[in-house]
Design an enzyme around this catalytic site. Structure first.
Site, PDB file in Angstrom:
ATOM      1  N   ALA A 233       3.245  33.362  59.897  1.00 26.48           N
ATOM      2  CA  ALA A 233       2.372  33.868  60.957  1.00 26.48           C
ATOM      3  C   ALA A 233       1.020  34.429  60.522  1.00 26.48           C
ATOM      4  O   ALA A 233       0.028  34.264  61.220  1.00 26.48           O
ATOM      5  CB  ALA A 233       3.124  34.930  61.762  1.00 26.48           C
ATOM      6  N   ALA A 234       0.961  35.164  59.400  1.00 29.23           N
ATOM      7  CA  ALA A 234      -0.291  35.824  59.028  1.00 29.23           C
ATOM      8  C   ALA A 234      -1.390  34.792  58.805  1.00 29.23           C
ATOM      9  O   ALA A 234      -1.098  33.667  58.365  1.00 29.23           O
ATOM     10  CB  ALA A 234      -0.078  36.671  57.774  1.00 29.23           C
ATOM     11  N   PRO A 235      -2.641  35.115  59.156  1.00 26.20           N
ATOM     12  CA  PRO A 235      -3.164  36.423  59.557  1.00 26.20           C
ATOM     13  C   PRO A 235      -2.995  36.785  61.031  1.00 26.20           C
ATOM     14  O   PRO A 235      -3.326  37.900  61.420  1.00 26.20           O
ATOM     15  CB  PRO A 235      -4.648  36.314  59.206  1.00 26.20           C
ATOM     16  CG  PRO A 235      -4.962  34.877  59.365  1.00 26.20           C
ATOM     17  CD  PRO A 235      -3.740  34.144  58.920  1.00 26.20           C
ATOM     18  N   GLY A 236      -2.514  35.873  61.888  1.00 31.26           N
ATOM     19  CA  GLY A 236      -2.138  36.279  63.236  1.00 31.26           C
ATOM     20  C   GLY A 236      -2.911  35.676  64.395  1.00 31.26           C
ATOM     21  O   GLY A 236      -2.540  35.900  65.549  1.00 31.26           O
ATOM     22  N   ASN A 237      -3.962  34.917  64.148  1.00 29.75           N
ATOM     23  CA  ASN A 237      -4.722  34.341  65.267  1.00 29.75           C
ATOM     24  C   ASN A 237      -3.879  33.381  66.103  1.00 29.75           C
ATOM     25  O   ASN A 237      -3.941  33.385  67.332  1.00 29.75           O
ATOM     26  CB  ASN A 237      -5.966  33.623  64.754  1.00 29.75           C
ATOM     27  CG  ASN A 237      -7.072  34.581  64.362  1.00 29.75           C
ATOM     28  OD1 ASN A 237      -7.115  35.717  64.819  1.00 29.75           O
ATOM     29  ND2 ASN A 237      -7.966  34.131  63.506  1.00 29.75           N
ATOM     30  N   LYS A 238      -3.085  32.551  65.427  1.00 26.64           N
ATOM     31  CA  LYS A 238      -2.223  31.619  66.163  1.00 26.64           C
ATOM     32  C   LYS A 238      -1.137  32.376  66.920  1.00 26.64           C
ATOM     33  O   LYS A 238      -0.733  31.977  68.015  1.00 26.64           O
ATOM     34  CB  LYS A 238      -1.610  30.600  65.198  1.00 26.64           C
ATOM     35  CG  LYS A 238      -2.621  29.670  64.536  1.00 26.64           C
ATOM     36  CD  LYS A 238      -1.931  28.674  63.623  1.00 26.64           C
ATOM     37  CE  LYS A 238      -2.928  27.810  62.864  1.00 26.64           C
ATOM     38  NZ  LYS A 238      -3.688  28.599  61.861  1.00 26.64           N
ATOM     39  N   ARG A 261      -0.264  41.542  54.381  1.00 28.80           N
ATOM     40  CA  ARG A 261      -0.821  40.660  55.407  1.00 28.80           C
ATOM     41  C   ARG A 261      -0.176  40.921  56.757  1.00 28.80           C
ATOM     42  O   ARG A 261      -0.830  40.845  57.802  1.00 28.80           O
ATOM     43  CB  ARG A 261      -0.618  39.197  55.007  1.00 28.80           C
ATOM     44  CG  ARG A 261      -1.420  38.756  53.812  1.00 28.80           C
ATOM     45  CD  ARG A 261      -1.111  37.321  53.420  1.00 28.80           C
ATOM     46  NE  ARG A 261      -1.540  36.366  54.445  1.00 28.80           N
ATOM     47  CZ  ARG A 261      -1.303  35.062  54.386  1.00 28.80           C
ATOM     48  NH1 ARG A 261      -0.617  34.561  53.371  1.00 28.80           N
ATOM     49  NH2 ARG A 261      -1.729  34.257  55.326  1.00 28.80           N
ATOM     50  N   CYS A 355      -4.279  23.117  56.992  1.00 31.79           N
ATOM     51  CA  CYS A 355      -5.733  23.000  56.865  1.00 31.79           C
ATOM     52  C   CYS A 355      -6.026  22.210  55.585  1.00 31.79           C
ATOM     53  O   CYS A 355      -6.854  22.593  54.767  1.00 31.79           O
ATOM     54  CB  CYS A 355      -6.416  24.361  56.867  1.00 31.79           C
ATOM     55  SG  CYS A 355      -5.780  25.531  55.655  1.00 31.79           S
TER      56      CYS A 355
END
Length: 480
Positions: A233-238, A261, A355
């Site tokens: 999950a980190a950093p959390g934007n998704k 994180r 990515c």
């Protein structure tokens, strides 16, 4: 000075092939991740130029600096936004400022260029031409698209409507902005627009997130009230994007191995107004799919650690390709995560994203997973998306600066195959020619023939049906 020390340490590790820039930066536990990431990336891009300046001025000999520390300091002094340190370090670098600046000027004259960016290798210059716009995702947990547009217009921004084609992005400049073509809650600004000190960003009303990074949650699109897993999950934007799509209803399980994180992510989710999440400092591969806690999980988003080769500022494809061992290790880890995600008994859809630009981490991982999990299939994503996965995996999406004006990205969605019904499993009966030995008797039964006739002729007179049935029985008696 901590910024420069940490940046130099990461550059050295990258050179020693101990990890990708993105991974090393996030694992550094540095307070300002964005600032560190930018410094490392930009220094790496100009590395050959910086080394030429340093060697021609004999800076290392005169200052006793190590090469990587010298590079980050010289970058900020000559090309960046100025030194961000004080004391003896700043005094020392300013002492050599004129000589360093003169050396850089000589290099420009020698190469017949006037701008710093023209000193970059051709691969970097291409990415400079394909400038990525500033993408801003509206956080619908706290506001609406209309309210954000209205707020920005009152601040002097000029809204140009919805993007209709990629070329529209070339017109963005100053304070003009557009609404994205594919993601309705995504706004697009010129590349130089900065929102880090803006009220909407600090209040959590907008999230600064590249368009390609928004695709995984957008495509998974979990319904409100559902149970969802964000595996890495980190950093959390998704994670915040998933929560917005879920309208903060249901359960959102988020896992990450790094406690630091996870702590930073908790702050981000709090600012974004996310309340439906449950954070766990845990390795996703060690999560028990059979646990009753996850018995209702139907959707999983998996964005595992990768080479980061799609990030525009990295562009270290050559070194990545030469290190096949590290790519293979990453691909093995990614495949393990994807296989594990498919073990959750009620999971219906899994979105896998990286990515990375390497097929080894993308199509090859998906291919291996499908071979090992025949109960799942690929979903054809966004048919009009301009860049597809490599053959034969065109159901997947790719993203790049040239074709989508985003960072390099890959997205695939695996969906559980529907259970075959009883009718679908029945054999197809084919009427074979009669006569001759060894021919199968394939005459349909009375009931089957009656059903066929009913379907084909659709008789409406029940008396006619009875008459036909009597005739068939009479014909059978005559044959016997």
């Amino acid at each position: 000075m901590a910024l420069y020390m940490k940046a130099a340490e990461i550059l050295e590790k990258v050179e020693q092939k101990k990890g990708a820039v993105k991974t090393l930066v996030y694992d550094s536990k540095f307070q300002n991740i964005k600032q560190l990431f930018a410094l490392v990336c930009e220094t790496q891009k100009y590395s050959s130029v910086l080394q030429e300046v340093i060697n021609s001025t004999k800076l290392l000999k005169e200052t006793k600096l190590r090469i990587h520390l010298a590079e980050v300091l010289v970058y900020d002094l000559l090309i960046g936004h100025g030194l961000k340190c004080g004391g003896t370090w700043k005094t020392m670098m300013l002492k050599h400022h004129s000589r360093l600046q003169a050396a850089l000027a000589r290099i420009k004259v020698k190469r017949k260029v006037s701008r710093n960016r023209d000193l970059l290798p051709s691969s970097f210059q291409q990415t400079q031409d394909d400038v990525i716009p500033r993408y801003v995702r509206v956080n619908t947990l706290k506001t609406t698209l209309h309210d954000v547009i209205d707020y920005l217009k009152r601040e002097g921004f000029s809204y140009q409507g919805t993007l209709s084609q990629l070329e529209d992005l070339d017109r963005l400049s100053g304070k003009t902005f557009l609404c994205d073509l594919h993601l309705q809650d995504l706004l697009v600004f010129s590349a130089k627009t900065d929102f880090h000190d803006h009220f909407l960003y600090k209040a959590g009303h907008i999230i600064l997130q590249d368009k390609a990074s928004c695709l995984p949650a957008f495509l998974l699109n979990p319904r409100a009230g559902s149970h969802v897993i964000d595996a890495c999950a980190a950093p959390g934007n998704k994670t915040s994007h998933l929560a917005a799509l879920m309208k903060n209803k249901g359960k959102l399980f988020a896992f990450d191995l790094d406690a630091k994180r996870l702590s930073t992510m908790s702050t981000l989710l709090l600012r974004a107004g996310v309340t439906c999440y449950q954070l766990a400092n845990q390795d996703f591969l060690k999560v028990d799919p059979q646990s009753s806690e996850y018995k209702e999980v139907e959707n999983i988003l998996l964005d595992p650690s990768c080479s980061g080769s799609g990030m525009v500022c990295l562009r270290d494809e050559v070194s990545e390709l030469q290190d096949e061992g590290r790519l293979q290790a990453l691909a093995t880890f990614q495949l393990g995560c994807l296989n594990h995600a498919l073990q959750f008994p009620q999971v219906q859809r899994v979105v896998y994203s990286t990515c990375s630009i390497h097929s080894q981490e993308n199509e090859e991982v998906v291919s291996a997973c499908l071979q090992q999990n025949p109960g799942f299939r690929l979903v054809h994503l966004l048919p009009n998306w301009p860049e597809r996965g490599h053959e034969p995996f065109t159901q997947c999406l790719r993203a790049s600066t040239a074709k989508t004006r985003t960072h390099g990205f890959f997205v695939a969605m695996l969906e559980r195959r529907p259970l075959q019904t009883h009718e679908e499993n029945l054999p197809i009966i084919t009427t074979l020619p009669s006569g001759g030995e060894g021919k199968q008797d394939t005459h349909p039964s009375d009931e089957e023939q009656e059903n066929t006739e009913t379907a084909d002729e659709q008789p409406t007179n029940p008396v006619s049906k009875k008459k036909r049935r009597r005739n068939r029985k009479k014909h059978k008696k005559q044959e016997s």
